[in-house]
Design a protein around this motif. Structure first.
Motif, PDB file in Angstrom:
ATOM      1  N   ALA A  10       0.813  -1.224   0.000  1.00  0.00           N
ATOM      2  CA  ALA A  10       0.000   0.000   0.000  1.00  0.00           C
ATOM      3  C   ALA A  10       0.846   1.272   0.000  1.00  0.00           C
ATOM      4  N   THR A  11       2.140   1.125   0.182  1.00  0.00           N
ATOM      5  CA  THR A  11       3.020   2.287   0.239  1.00  0.00           C
ATOM      6  C   THR A  11       3.315   2.792  -1.173  1.00  0.00           C
ATOM      7  N   SER A  12       3.081   4.069  -1.392  1.00  0.00           N
ATOM      8  CA  SER A  12       3.297   4.654  -2.718  1.00  0.00           C
ATOM      9  C   SER A  12       4.760   5.048  -2.903  1.00  0.00           C
ATOM     10  N   ASP A  13       5.161   5.201  -4.150  1.00  0.00           N
ATOM     11  CA  ASP A  13       6.520   5.664  -4.445  1.00  0.00           C
ATOM     12  C   ASP A  13       6.757   7.044  -3.828  1.00  0.00           C
ATOM     13  N   LYS A  14       5.715   7.878  -3.809  1.00  0.00           N
ATOM     14  CA  LYS A  14       5.829   9.221  -3.244  1.00  0.00           C
ATOM     15  C   LYS A  14       6.154   9.139  -1.747  1.00  0.00           C
ATOM     16  N   THR A  15       5.484   8.237  -1.041  1.00  0.00           N
ATOM     17  CA  THR A  15       5.736   8.053   0.387  1.00  0.00           C
ATOM     18  C   THR A  15       7.149   7.542   0.626  1.00  0.00           C
ATOM     19  N   VAL A  16       7.581   6.591  -0.183  1.00  0.00           N
ATOM     20  CA  VAL A  16       8.941   6.055  -0.046  1.00  0.00           C
ATOM     21  C   VAL A  16       9.969   7.164  -0.264  1.00  0.00           C
ATOM     22  N   ALA A  17       9.764   7.969  -1.292  1.00  0.00           N
ATOM     23  CA  ALA A  17      10.697   9.067  -1.578  1.00  0.00           C
ATOM     24  C   ALA A  17      10.723  10.075  -0.437  1.00  0.00           C
ATOM     25  N   ALA A  18       9.560  10.393   0.118  1.00  0.00           N
ATOM     26  CA  ALA A  18       9.499  11.346   1.236  1.00  0.00           C
ATOM     27  C   ALA A  18      10.244  10.795   2.446  1.00  0.00           C
ATOM     28  N   GLN A  19      10.062   9.509   2.738  1.00  0.00           N
ATOM     29  CA  GLN A  19      10.753   8.904   3.873  1.00  0.00           C
ATOM     30  C   GLN A  19      12.257   8.858   3.629  1.00  0.00           C
ATOM     31  N   ALA A  20      12.658   8.575   2.404  1.00  0.00           N
ATOM     32  CA  ALA A  20      14.088   8.541   2.076  1.00  0.00           C
ATOM     33  C   ALA A  20      14.720   9.917   2.293  1.00  0.00           C
ATOM     34  N   ARG A  21      13.999  10.976   1.886  1.00  0.00           N
ATOM     35  CA  ARG A  21      14.511  12.332   2.123  1.00  0.00           C
ATOM     36  C   ARG A  21      14.613  12.612   3.619  1.00  0.00           C
ATOM     37  N   LYS A  22      13.591  12.179   4.359  1.00  0.00           N
ATOM     38  CA  LYS A  22      13.546  12.430   5.795  1.00  0.00           C
ATOM     39  C   LYS A  22      14.705  11.756   6.532  1.00  0.00           C
ATOM     40  N   ASP A  23      14.989  10.503   6.181  1.00  0.00           N
ATOM     41  CA  ASP A  23      16.050   9.801   6.913  1.00  0.00           C
ATOM     42  C   ASP A  23      17.416   9.870   6.217  1.00  0.00           C
ATOM     43  N   GLY A  24      17.498  10.633   5.142  1.00  0.00           N
ATOM     44  CA  GLY A  24      18.785  10.851   4.487  1.00  0.00           C
ATOM     45  C   GLY A  24      19.248   9.719   3.586  1.00  0.00           C
ATOM     46  N   THR A  25      18.355   8.810   3.257  1.00  0.00           N
ATOM     47  CA  THR A  25      18.710   7.692   2.377  1.00  0.00           C
ATOM     48  C   THR A  25      18.921   8.207   0.959  1.00  0.00           C
ATOM     49  N   GLN A  26      19.996   7.805   0.361  1.00  0.00           N
ATOM     50  CA  GLN A  26      20.262   8.177  -1.023  1.00  0.00           C
ATOM     51  C   GLN A  26      19.761   7.058  -1.938  1.00  0.00           C
TER      52      GLN A  26
END
Length: 113
Positions: A10-26
């Protein structure tokens, strides 16, 4: 630790990208993802199963209408829904895309006509 695949699916690509930005994941750029897929380092795997009836009913289509709209046989749709057959390979991939982005599939099919 158990993974709740319902939440993952159920997790969208947009949500994944937002979380990656939040936790600094490249995350790699698209080009790099394509290279990794081509080399076999990563693979896109469709879900193990799809609920054809749920997809069809959410779209408000009959079995015959769903089959005609997306290029399946009505018999295949009936058998999937009754559990006599399971969609495999390209059918499972297409059903996964229809479940998540039915408009994109419809636009692509309309453009091909």
């Amino acid at each position: 630790m158990r993974i709740d695949w319902t939440k993952v699916d159920a997790t969208s690509d947009k949500t994944v990208a937002a979380q990656a930005r939040k936790d600094g994941t490249q995350t790699p750029p698209d080009r790099e993802w394509r290279e990794m897929a081509a080399s076999g380092r990563v693979a896109r795997v469709p879900p193990a199963s799809v609920d054809v009836r749920k997809i069809r009913e959410r779209l408000g289509l009959s079995q015959t209408g769903f089959a005609a709209r997306f290029g399946f046989t009505a018999a295949a749709v009936r058998q999937w829904e009754h559990g006599r057959r399971v969609p495999h390979g390209p059918a499972r991939v297409l059903l996964t895309i229809i479940a998540r982005e039915p408009g994109a599939v419809s636009r692509a099919l309309d453009a091909a006509e």
